[in-house]
Motif scaffolding. Structure first.
Motif, PDB file in Angstrom:
ATOM      1  N   ALA A  57       0.853  -1.272   0.068  1.00  0.00           N
ATOM      2  CA  ALA A  57       0.027   0.001   0.003  1.00  0.00           C
ATOM      3  C   ALA A  57       1.006   1.088   0.003  1.00  0.00           C
ATOM      4  N   CYS A  58       1.985   1.334   0.693  1.00  0.00           N
ATOM      5  CA  CYS A  58       2.832   2.388   0.871  1.00  0.00           C
ATOM      6  C   CYS A  58       3.553   2.688  -0.396  1.00  0.00           C
ATOM      7  N   HIS A  59       4.158   3.793  -0.577  1.00  0.00           N
ATOM      8  CA  HIS A  59       4.887   3.951  -1.804  1.00  0.00           C
ATOM      9  C   HIS A  59       6.428   3.797  -1.408  1.00  0.00           C
ATOM     10  N   THR A  60       6.602   3.547  -0.182  1.00  0.00           N
ATOM     11  CA  THR A  60       8.034   3.121   0.101  1.00  0.00           C
ATOM     12  C   THR A  60       8.178   1.681   0.089  1.00  0.00           C
ATOM     13  N   GLY A  61       7.136   0.980  -0.337  1.00  0.00           N
ATOM     14  CA  GLY A  61       7.308  -0.451  -0.482  1.00  0.00           C
ATOM     15  C   GLY A  61       6.792  -1.305   0.687  1.00  0.00           C
ATOM     16  N   LYS A  62       6.467  -0.636   1.866  1.00  0.00           N
ATOM     17  CA  LYS A  62       6.144  -1.196   2.837  1.00  0.00           C
ATOM     18  C   LYS A  62       4.600  -1.767   2.840  1.00  0.00           C
ATOM     19  N   ASN A  63       4.114  -2.502   3.730  1.00  0.00           N
ATOM     20  CA  ASN A  63       2.714  -3.038   3.378  1.00  0.00           C
ATOM     21  C   ASN A  63       1.858  -1.993   3.940  1.00  0.00           C
ATOM     22  N   SER A  64       2.146  -1.103   5.083  1.00  0.00           N
ATOM     23  CA  SER A  64       1.353  -0.007   5.662  1.00  0.00           C
ATOM     24  C   SER A  64       2.039   1.048   5.551  1.00  0.00           C
ATOM     25  N   CYS A  65       1.510   2.358   5.425  1.00  0.00           N
ATOM     26  CA  CYS A  65       2.148   3.529   5.749  1.00  0.00           C
ATOM     27  C   CYS A  65       2.513   3.875   7.074  1.00  0.00           C
ATOM     28  N   PHE A  66       1.988   3.051   7.935  1.00  0.00           N
ATOM     29  CA  PHE A  66       1.956   3.572   9.478  1.00  0.00           C
ATOM     30  C   PHE A  66       3.248   2.817   9.858  1.00  0.00           C
ATOM     31  N   HIS A  67       4.485   3.057   9.403  1.00  0.00           N
ATOM     32  CA  HIS A  67       5.784   2.063   9.894  1.00  0.00           C
ATOM     33  C   HIS A  67       6.676   2.817  10.672  1.00  0.00           C
TER      34      HIS A  67
END
Lengths: 120, 120
Positions: B97-107
């Motif tokens: 979901a996150c543009h950083t490649g992580k599942n969640s933006c809340f990291h």
């Protein structure tokens, strides 16, 4: 109550002068309970006390969740999103999160346009 | 794409002229993936297509999640909150979901003031 937001936290916010939409999620069930707003001061208090404290846009004042109702939120963890303008709290909710008495404020379904969930 | 928000949905929004903070949650894992904004038009499109479509505040335009990245969100259900000014989507997320490649933006964790989680 005057508590200062730690500088390292303030520096990570996109804009520490703006209200920050904040999601409260039940840390055990994963249910999303509510969305409210924090300002720098309410975030500072939440960090300091471990009790979710928001900023009421309608009353223009801080409110500790449950201060009136008893339905408080013990904060287990706080996460900031990738661009620093939204917060996610994992909480231990006492009683119902919603003023209607329901667990979650998100209890009003909006139907997709077809039974199978949109045209896709 | 011009799609009209159904009158019965518009009537349930607190203010159909304002942007509505919208939470996307993975419908299987329960993970909160991101928070973005919808306007009436993007909500109408989302209802119609079953694909999450938001309104970008920085670009002042609609964006279908994943249109560029392929990381789209199939909407399983939509819920409005008790006062009609926030939305929760249950989604099937393709990729991160996150543009950083992580599942969640809340990291990005923010620490509470003591190891035990605030002074309480």
């Amino acid at each position: 109550m005057s508590v200062h937001l730690p500088d390292d936290v303030a520096a990570r916010l996109k804009n520490s002068e703006e209200l920050i939409p904040t999601i409260a999620q039940d840390h055990k069930s994963g249910e999303v309970l509510m969305l409210a707003y924090m300002n720098a001061q309410s975030l500072a208090i939440t960090i300091d006390t471990g009790r979710a404290t928001y900023y009421s846009r309608s009353r223009s004042e801080l409110w500790e969740k449950g201060a009136a109702s008893g339905h408080s939120q013990k904060v287990i963890s706080i996460s900031l999103d990738c661009d620093g303008d939204a917060l996610l709290l994992q909480v231990e909710q006492v009683g119902a999160a919603c003023h209607t008495g329901k667990n979650s404020c998100f209890h009003n379904p909006i139907s997709l346009s077809t039974e199978t969930g949109g045209k896709k």
